[in-house]
Design a protein around this motif. Sequence first.
Motif, PDB file in Angstrom:
ATOM      1  N   GLU A 299       2.699   1.705  -3.342  1.00 16.76           N
ATOM      2  CA  GLU A 299       1.766   2.199  -4.371  1.00 16.76           C
ATOM      3  C   GLU A 299       1.571   3.702  -4.231  1.00 16.76           C
ATOM      4  O   GLU A 299       1.659   4.447  -5.202  1.00 16.76           O
ATOM      5  CB  GLU A 299       0.399   1.526  -4.206  1.00 16.76           C
ATOM      6  N   LYS A 300       1.322   4.132  -2.989  1.00 17.15           N
ATOM      7  CA  LYS A 300       1.049   5.557  -2.755  1.00 17.15           C
ATOM      8  C   LYS A 300       2.247   6.418  -3.112  1.00 17.15           C
ATOM      9  O   LYS A 300       2.099   7.564  -3.504  1.00 17.15           O
ATOM     10  CB  LYS A 300       0.631   5.780  -1.304  1.00 17.15           C
TER      11      LYS A 300
ATOM     12  N   ASP B 262       0.832  -1.196   0.000  1.00 14.11           N
ATOM     13  CA  ASP B 262       0.000   0.000   0.000  1.00 14.11           C
ATOM     14  C   ASP B 262       0.879   1.264   0.000  1.00 14.11           C
ATOM     15  O   ASP B 262       0.647   2.199  -0.767  1.00 14.11           O
ATOM     16  CB  ASP B 262      -0.895  -0.057   1.247  1.00 14.11           C
ATOM     17  N   LYS B 263       1.905   1.244   0.840  1.00  9.77           N
ATOM     18  CA  LYS B 263       2.784   2.423   0.920  1.00  9.77           C
ATOM     19  C   LYS B 263       3.577   2.614  -0.374  1.00  9.77           C
ATOM     20  O   LYS B 263       3.767   3.743  -0.831  1.00  9.77           O
ATOM     21  CB  LYS B 263       3.732   2.297   2.110  1.00  9.77           C
TER      22      LYS B 263
END
Lengths: 513, 164
Positions: free
Chosen positions: A246-247, A243-244
């Motif tokens: 990707e962000k 998730d990190k």
Amino acid sequence: MTTKVYIPRDSSALSMGADKVALAIAEQAKLRGKQIDIIRNGSRGLYWLETMVEVQTDQGRVAYGPVQAKDVNGLFDADFLNGQSANASAHPLYLGLTEQINWLKQQQRLTFARVGITDPVSLDDYIAYDGYKGLKNALQLSGADIVKTVTDSGLRGRGGAAFPTGIKWNTVLTCQANQKYIVCNADEGDSGTFSDRMIMENDPFVLIEGMTIAGIAVGATQGYIYLRSEYPHALKVLNEAIDKAEKAGYLGEKICGSKHSFKLEVRRAAGAYVCGEETSLLESLEGKRGMVRFKPPLPAIEGLFGKPTVVNNVISLATVPIILDKGAQYYADYGMGRSRGTLPIQLAGNIKQGGLVELAFGITLRELLYDYGGGSASGRPIRAVQVGGPLGAFLPESQFDTPLDYEAFSSIWAVLGHGGIVAFDDTVDMAKMARYAFEFCAIESCGKCTPCRIGSTRGVEVMDNIIAGKEVAKNIKLVRDLSDTMLNGSLCALGGMTPYPVLSAMNHFSEDF
Amino acid sequence: MQDLQEKQVQGKEIDRLVAQYKSMPGALLPLLHAIQDSTGFIPETCYATIAQALSLSVAEVHGVVTFYHHFKTHQPGQHVLQICRAESCQAMGSANLEAHAKKCLNIDYHQTTDDRAITLAPVYCLGNCALSPAVMLDEELYGRVSIADLDALMLEAGASLAKA
């Protein structure tokens, strides 16, 4: 002044009460008005010292271990937050500067360079400690050049088969297809192994970076991490890290502003050992029973959903970033013969100082068992070691001087596998271990081929007769015949290598049969 | 009546999950995980719904559910206690833990205590091999587990232990 206190969040550390220690330290600090910043780092892999608590000092981190919640009060009394004070260094759990602990100091940590040092889910930490340098370099290279770098490094599949990683990648690179995949085999089922788990829990970004580089190299835009269901902590950490990434633009469309895209998803396995075999894994990812496929076609040509697929172990993929960062030659300079680079070795079983030792190929078993392992945990003589998981051979003391090298091991009819070493003391009954090898094969067989499906069950029965002392000579001959059939007639390593533990136990420990 | 209501709620939840997962590539395992996470096991009554949504036969769904050790076809107890049976833990005496748990709980592997408190299951490696023997209670991992540690865990999980 705020002192940084490091308490691991690795699941082995948690299994020794790391969360309780963290809670106790936070409570005591509050009670005593001490300003502390608790960082839940990864484990350094000195597992017999878990929970190992580290405190930042001017000289570096100072370690204490093994700490239990009940020790926390005493640590505060000894002013442990001031790691250089005389009081602190007089505490019985004081270990000195972490980096100076011999066990750690003598290692050659390349794949595990950051493990235990950083906060696993901090992208800032990852980048501060040389993360994403490999990807930056890869983005400047053609796919073929990335593949050549990996080939030149001599990296071989760390899952156990030791197939040259670059050659596998090259096959996928040269295939024409509208979709290709990178699949990470994180179904680490071998007893005595935990290096994949450690990477995923303690430095997840290095695996993500390695898979991203693989995707860019061969032209794959989708990756899957096939993670065993027994690793719930790794699942959480990986998903948080993905998730990190990707962000921050390290995954997804147009990675770091380039033309490349790569998406990554974790898929949970469901407790089938055979799914660590790559074709069975692909069947499982497709939503089917994990039945082994015939080869050819190779997964590199017709893999996941029939498309060209790179299937690599966690450690292989997690080693790619440092190769792309420091160059093929840097990595190839470590090791011996055709075993280049380092191997993350896992010391397990009846061993006093178990944990993760990353070293260049070439160190002997004896050095690992005694210099690092400190002998058996029970204090009795080490009688046998099984190297390479449940399908690996048992080695007697006379073979402890074998260097860790793929070819040296195969010359004594043994395997290095995924680098797990399980020690047994002199109370082990090798006939029971041989029986267990068949039993495990029977439980885990996918059932596709007869030698494995039927042979494993017959093997248990014959071993039961041997253990009961019934017609021993005749039954030993029967086990040897059966092993020969399984060895030569099985479709994959599960049936084909179960004879390794069985026959090595019979050959080296005949007095138990 | 209670039972029927529960089944209806369960059925609705499964329908929702099927709708959520059905278009995912290789959807079956993620869907089965989601169902088991939500209801504790994979009820046989949902095989037909899954089969229809994923264009499979009921036999194929059954085949996948029963192939994998992780998927349960019956509601487990409130807590699942897994004891590692693999080599590293054997080298550190896991057979004693195994025998002790079976005796105290008065059940074998894959069984649940009468009061539904604990289901006992074997596991083949928890990746805690440097700290063998290892057990897992639900999703919590424990290392260097002694008989006394195991007793404490079983009590914490609400087991009424038979005298060993």
